[in-house]
Design an enzyme around this catalytic site. Sequence first.
Site, PDB file in Angstrom:
ATOM      1  N   ASP A   8      36.518  37.499  15.160  1.00  0.00           N
ATOM      2  CA  ASP A   8      35.939  36.160  15.131  1.00  0.00           C
ATOM      3  C   ASP A   8      35.339  35.903  13.757  1.00  0.00           C
ATOM      4  O   ASP A   8      34.625  36.766  13.212  1.00  0.00           O
ATOM      5  CB  ASP A   8      34.860  36.012  16.198  1.00  0.00           C
ATOM      6  CG  ASP A   8      35.432  36.012  17.605  1.00  0.00           C
ATOM      7  OD1 ASP A   8      36.672  36.074  17.750  1.00  0.00           O
ATOM      8  OD2 ASP A   8      34.636  35.955  18.564  1.00  0.00           O
ATOM      9  N   ASP A 129      38.002  28.223  28.475  1.00  0.00           N
ATOM     10  CA  ASP A 129      36.670  28.819  28.324  1.00  0.00           C
ATOM     11  C   ASP A 129      35.755  28.190  29.361  1.00  0.00           C
ATOM     12  O   ASP A 129      35.577  26.960  29.371  1.00  0.00           O
ATOM     13  CB  ASP A 129      36.140  28.559  26.914  1.00  0.00           C
ATOM     14  CG  ASP A 129      37.115  29.041  25.850  1.00  0.00           C
ATOM     15  OD1 ASP A 129      37.675  30.132  26.023  1.00  0.00           O
ATOM     16  OD2 ASP A 129      37.331  28.317  24.858  1.00  0.00           O
TER      17      ASP A 129
END
Length: 238
Positions: A8, A129
């Site tokens: 990330d 998500d």
Amino acid sequence: MRIFPAVDLKGGKVVRLLRGDYDSVTCYDTGPVETALGFKRDGASCLHLVDLDGAKDGNIVNFGVISAVIKASGLFTQVGGGIRDEAGIEKYLTAGADRVILGTAAVENFDFLTDMIKKYGLKIAVGVDVKDGCVAVDGWLNVTRLGGADFCRRLRDIGVKSVIYTDISKDGACSGTNLEIYETLKEIEGLDIIASGGVSFLHEITALRKLGVSGVIIGKALYSGMLSLRAVTEAASC
């Protein structure tokens, strides 16, 4: 079952967020390319790359870093974060990404998603998500009223093959994943589920493999040393 170490990126650096909170950031000294190559040395065959700045701002921010990681690693890569239009998809595919992840764009512009699935097929995955059962968008900052499992069924119906399903409440906490939701999702025939969020223990890798999920994304547990990538890869292939 494929294992995807997560890289990330925020401000060009490797980071991990706690439960998607941009104010709870752990930064790592190792650069993105070095991190990816380290995973490769430890046996990785895939990478999960996320532009966190892009996810939050709605445009591609860390493209230069991500393209460098793709080129240097030579691994199968899936890339997400801030990809809102076809130009973004093409940009990453041209840079060598194997699969592009649509998240917010998939929720907010379903017609666009349908068109992209028809055009690019397996090169498109959808990131679902979920917070408290509902789909979140804009880098997990805003929660819709759309149920996660129901949305996955809609995705299957338009031809989406790969879904990355993240339980936000588990992500980055190193306290275990939500095995129950993956038991539910595997009942959706024709959909390949990639589990994400909180995977921290080897027994979870075994359980997810037995459930038949197609892949698992692991982040904080690898960076903290809770899990060994080599051990995870072995458990995934048993």
